[in-house]
Every structure is written in structure tokens, then in C-alpha cells.
Scaffold this motif. Structure first.
Motif, PDB file in Angstrom:
ATOM      1  N   THR A  40       0.775  -1.056   0.093  1.00  0.00           N
ATOM      2  CA  THR A  40       0.131  -0.028  -0.022  1.00  0.00           C
ATOM      3  C   THR A  40       0.725   1.206   0.087  1.00  0.00           C
ATOM      4  N   VAL A  41       0.589   2.194  -0.674  1.00  0.00           N
ATOM      5  CA  VAL A  41       1.417   3.403  -1.049  1.00  0.00           C
ATOM      6  C   VAL A  41       0.868   4.683  -0.696  1.00  0.00           C
ATOM      7  N   SER A  42       1.314   5.684  -0.310  1.00  0.00           N
ATOM      8  CA  SER A  42       0.785   7.041  -0.227  1.00  0.00           C
ATOM      9  C   SER A  42       0.563   7.815  -1.293  1.00  0.00           C
ATOM     10  N   SER A 334      -5.373   6.748  -6.318  1.00  0.00           N
ATOM     11  CA  SER A 334      -4.465   5.769  -6.799  1.00  0.00           C
ATOM     12  C   SER A 334      -4.285   6.260  -8.362  1.00  0.00           C
ATOM     13  N   ALA A 335      -3.101   5.575  -8.959  1.00  0.00           N
ATOM     14  CA  ALA A 335      -3.230   5.914 -10.500  1.00  0.00           C
ATOM     15  C   ALA A 335      -4.367   5.468 -11.177  1.00  0.00           C
ATOM     16  N   GLU A 336      -4.896   4.405 -10.889  1.00  0.00           N
ATOM     17  CA  GLU A 336      -5.966   3.994 -11.614  1.00  0.00           C
ATOM     18  C   GLU A 336      -7.047   4.999 -11.577  1.00  0.00           C
ATOM     19  N   GLN A 337      -7.230   5.590 -10.726  1.00  0.00           N
ATOM     20  CA  GLN A 337      -8.249   6.490 -10.350  1.00  0.00           C
ATOM     21  C   GLN A 337      -8.086   7.651 -11.140  1.00  0.00           C
ATOM     22  N   LEU A 338      -6.793   8.159 -10.970  1.00  0.00           N
ATOM     23  CA  LEU A 338      -6.590   9.474 -11.712  1.00  0.00           C
ATOM     24  C   LEU A 338      -6.488   9.223 -13.248  1.00  0.00           C
ATOM     25  N   ALA A 339      -6.361   7.952 -13.536  1.00  0.00           N
ATOM     26  CA  ALA A 339      -6.306   7.867 -15.221  1.00  0.00           C
ATOM     27  C   ALA A 339      -7.985   7.874 -15.729  1.00  0.00           C
ATOM     28  N   ARG A 340      -8.840   7.311 -14.778  1.00  0.00           N
ATOM     29  CA  ARG A 340     -10.023   7.405 -15.237  1.00  0.00           C
ATOM     30  C   ARG A 340     -10.770   8.861 -14.973  1.00  0.00           C
TER      31      ARG A 340
END
Length: 484
Positions: A40-42, A334-340
Motif C-alpha cells: 500500500t502506497v501513499s 490511486s494511479a488507476e483512479q487518476l487515469a479514469r
């Protein structure tokens, strides 16, 4: 001269994060059967905070068996005795609130002032509230001497990790059920810290079990035949899959899913107050809120005035370090949510809407998105139809109350709505017409443990919070032999 705030960072030293965490089953931390660890990352820095165990079907089975064993003695306790544990948990949450707030901000990315001033007080309040119900269930309106269901399988999202845990666990325990909870894969830490709180409170072993993991872990929990009740908060897509899984099993289910709330501003609304409500409605928690007011419906005659005031207010929002007490908008989870979010915002521009963001410098590392609004939006735009789950506001206009209702209800979702007007009669008329589970009047995003929350249509079914939140964890009392 522009007024500048000096940095006011909260100290990370109040939180002691272990390098690695196991699963919490039957009152103890234990290794997973698969031996797989995830990180888990910040979101603000992309640094690894800790490793945690990815639970599998075998681990879920162990947790359900532990919960089933504990159910016999836990459900047999008088309500006043269960209440003592809930009160104790609430007090420990209060005592450790600073530590938990910093942990939540590190793991989730939300500003410290939100986790400190909103999330943690509400977490404690939910446990206090349902502790009060534990010995009064016969008076809740769900039959005389209602009984608990058994084992509750609960799957929670990443936007309010500890608060969603409280929404699920507090009523379940108050009613005499035991719990297996699966936190989101990007925000497991506060649930694991809560496991330690359960031990600190002396909660009997097996009453609360925490199984971390990914979507497959949650699916195994939902499908387990030993689970009597499923509670899920998350996306509509996953909610539909859960509904298909439990269909015909006899399990009780509550689903709190996505939303595309309309925040409706009439020409007689106090503009400055409405602007604050709009900002709170969409930019609170970076827009990672299922009931976010992501569609602004403003009456044509005041649209220009309101948009000018809204842009001035947005220009004052501070984006940056979530641990800084001056920060208004933190990191995307998250990176995934940022991409969306990025993809949907791009579609808004491609479909002809006008995009505007205030000038703001985003950090070099982490996941960030500037507060954004779109004007010239129609109901056909993707940004007006799909849940973005980020700090993006779509602005539409209307002329009459009837048109406002029609546009507000023109969505597959039905979780929340907001009304801004000085006319009480208009508030009542609109609230009656809006197909939304929660309707705020001259405010937005206000929550209280005594008030039920839930939606219609693709926003799910069932209610959490308040007296209504007990119903999903209770069954009618069994008739006596002489009555059968």
C-alpha cells in the motif's frame, strides 16, 4: 498582496506503521494461506507505507468459521453487555483519533483537516450511537425481540476507509452479529489498526475479523455459504455482480453504490452560501464521494453571477500535501483512479464542453488533479452521465422548477441531491419530486449517525445509519412452539 499561509504539516511521528501486516482472524494476526504480500502506497508521494497480506478463499473460510464460532456466545450476550464493548471501542477511537487521522491521510490522500475534523469524529459517533441501540432493539420497529442474522460479510471502499468500517461494523455488532470485513486494496491500514483497537477493547475473539486482499478476496467472502448478510459500498458495476452472486441464496444484502447527484441552485438562493455548498459538495475528499454534487443545476437568471463567484472561490483552494493543515484538496487515491478522472475530463472537452481550472501548481510526485468545472454541458455529455469520482463539476442550467426536477432525475443513479432556495415550500415540493435517497436543503454533504443513508435505482438499496440501519442486521423473532 496575496495572503500566503505558512506550511503547517501534521507530524507523521504519531503513527507507527509496521513493515508488514497479516490477516486478523479469531483475535490474532496470522499469515495468509497463499503467502502473497501486496504493497500500500501513499498517493501523495508514491512511497510504500507497508506490505499487507492478500487473503484467499482459504483465509476467508477460516475467518467465516471463526466468526460463526464466536456468534454463539456474542449473540447470547445481553444487549447492555454488547453495548459496553461498543462504547469502549468508541472511546479508544477518540483517544487515538490523532494517530488514526494521520494514518488515514497517509494511506488515502485526503487532507488531514478532513480526516481529523470529519472522519474520526463520525467514526466514534457511530459506535456511540449504535451502542445506545444494543439493548433497545425491541423498540426499533422491526418486531418484538428481533434476533441477529449470524455472520456479516462486509466489503468497504477506499474513499472513507475507517468511516465506512464504522458504518458497517457498529450496527452489526449492536444487533449481535459477528463480522468478516474486507477493506479496499489501496487503503487497508486503518482497518488493520482497528483490529488492534478491538483487542485493546477486549472484544471476544472472532467477533470481528479483517481479511485484506483484492477483488477476488471480496468475491470469495460474498460467495461464502457461511455468510448470512452481505454489505457492500462501492461501484455500481461491482454491486451488480454481488447481486447476481447472492441471488437465490437467502442472504440479506445492502448495496450502497455510485451516484451523480444534482446540486440545484434557484435564483433566490444566497449566492455566497450556495457557492460554499457547491465547493463542499464536489471538492470535499477530492470528489471521492459517492453522493458528491457532481452536477450543478443553476437557474439561468443567476448562472453568470454564481459562476463568477464560484470561480473566485475555486481560485482560493489549496492543492498539495495532505498532511498540511492548510490543504483543501489532497491527492487522488490511486494511479488507476487518476487515469479514469483524466479520461473523462478529456471526453468533456472532446464533446464540446468548456473546461476551466484555477491556476495551481501540482506536486511533482503522487497522483494529483486540479479542481475543474465544465460549462456548456448538456445531458448527453459523458461528464453529465457517468460518475467521475473526482474533483470535476459539470454545470447545466434550467429555467423552471419542473425542468430542474426533470434534469436532476435524468440519471440512472439516485443517491443524493441538494436544493438551494429561500422558499420552504419549494424545498418540500422539490424534495418530494427528486428521486434521491438523501436530499439536502441549503447545505450539502452533512452526515449524522442518527440519519439513514442510501439510494434508489443504480445507487443501490437498503439504508445505513439511524434506526433504519439496524434492519439489515436483524431477523424477526422465532414464534414460540404454542404459536406455530
Amino acid at each position: 498582496m496575496a495572503f500566503e499561509y505558512a506550511p503547517a504539516p501534521e507530524s507523521r511521528a504519531v503513527v507507527d506503521i509496521a513493515p508488514s501486516y497479516g490477516l486478523f482472524i479469531d483475535g490474532e494476526f496470522t499469515e495468509g494461506a497463499q503467502g502473497i504480500l501486496d504493497k500500500t502506497v501513499s498517493p501523495a508521494t508514491e512511497e510504500v507505507l507497508a506490505e499487507y497480506t492478500r487473503g484467499g478463499a482459504e483465509d476467508v473460510d477460516r475467518a467465516v468459521r471463526a466468526a460463526r464460532k464466536a456468534f454463539e456466545s456474542w449473540s447470547a450476550l445481553p444487549g447492555r453487555e454488547r453495548a459496553k464493548y461498543l462504547f469502549r471501542i468508541a472511546r479508544i477511537v477518540q483517544e487515538r483519533s490523532r494517530e488514526l487521522a494521520v494514518l488515514e491521510t497517509l494511506d488515502n490522500g485526503k487532507p488531514i483537516r478532513e480526516s481529523r475534523d470529519t472522519d474520526l469524529p463520525l467514526v466514534a459517533a457511530h459506535f456511540f450511537y449504535y451502542a445506545g441501540w444494543a439493548d433497545k432493539l425491541s423498540y426499533a420497529g422491526f418486531g418484538e425481540n428481533p434476533r441477529p442474522l449470524g455472520v456479516a460479510g462486509q466489503v468497504i471502499p477506499w474513499n472513507f476507509p475507517l468511516l465506512m468500517l464504522a458504518w458497517k461494523i457498529a450496527p452489526a455488532l449492536a444487533c449481535g452479529n459477528t463480522v468478516v470485513l474486507k477493506p479496499a486494496e489501496t487503503t487497508p491500514l486503518s482497518a488493520l489498526f482497528f483490529a488492534d483497537i478491538c483487542r485493546q477493547a477486549g472484544l471476544p475473539k472472532g467477533v470481528v475479523n479483517i481479511v485484506t486482499g483484492d477483488g477476488a478476496t471480496g468475491a470469495a467472502l460474498v460467495a461464502h455459504p457461511g455468510v448470512d448478510k452481505v454489505a457492500f459500498t462501492g461501484s455500481t458495476e461491482v454491486g451488480k455482480a454481488i447481486a447476481r452472486t447472492v441471488a437465490g441464496t437467502g442472504k440479506k444484502v445492502t448495496l450502497e453504490l455510485g451516484g451523480k447527484a444534482a446540486n440545484i441552485v434557484f435564483d433566490d438562493a444566497p449566492i455566497d452560501q450556495a457557492v460554499e455548498g457547491i465547493v463542499n459538495g464536489i471538492f470535499f475528499n477530492q470528489g471521492h464521494v459517492c453522493c458528491a454534487g457532481s452536477r450543478l443545476l443553476v437557474q439561468e437568471s443567476v448562472a453568470d453571477e454564481l459562476l463568477d463567484a464560484l470561480k473566485r472561490r475555486m481560485a482560493t483552494l489549496r492543492v498539495g500535501d495532505p498532511l498540511d493543515k492548510n490543504t483543501d484538496i489532497g491527492a487522488v487515491n490511486s494511479a488507476e483512479q487518476l487515469a479514469r478522472i483524466t479520461e473523462l475530463a478529456r471526453s468533456g472537452e472532446e464533446e464540446g464542453a468548456e473546461r476551466w481550472s484555477p491556476a495551481c501548481e501540482l506536486p511533482d510526485s503522487g497522483y494529483w488533479f486540479a479542481p475543474t468545472l465544465f460549462t456548456g454541458v448538456t445531458q448527453a455529455h459523458r461528464i453529465a452521465r457517468e460518475e467521475i469520482f473526482g474533483p470535476v463539476l459539470s454545470v447545466l442550467t434550467f429555467r423552471t422548477p419542473a425542468e430542474a426536477v426533470e434534469k436532476a432525475n435524468n440519471t440512472p443513479y439516485g443517491l443524493s441531491a441538494g436544493i438551494w432556495t429561500e422558499k420552504g415550500s419549494r424545498i418540500l415540493w422539490m424534495a418530494d419530486k427528486l428521486r434521491a435517497g438523501v436530499v439536502w436543503a441549503n447545505t450539502f454533504n452533512k452526515f449524522d449517525p442518527t440519519s439513514p443513508f442510501g439510494g434508489y435505482k443504480e445507487s443501490g438499496y437498503g439504508r445505513e445509519g439511524g434506526r433504519h440501519g439496524l434492519e439489515a442486521y436483524l431477523a424477526p423473532s422465532k414464534p414460540k412452539a404454542s404459536e406455530e
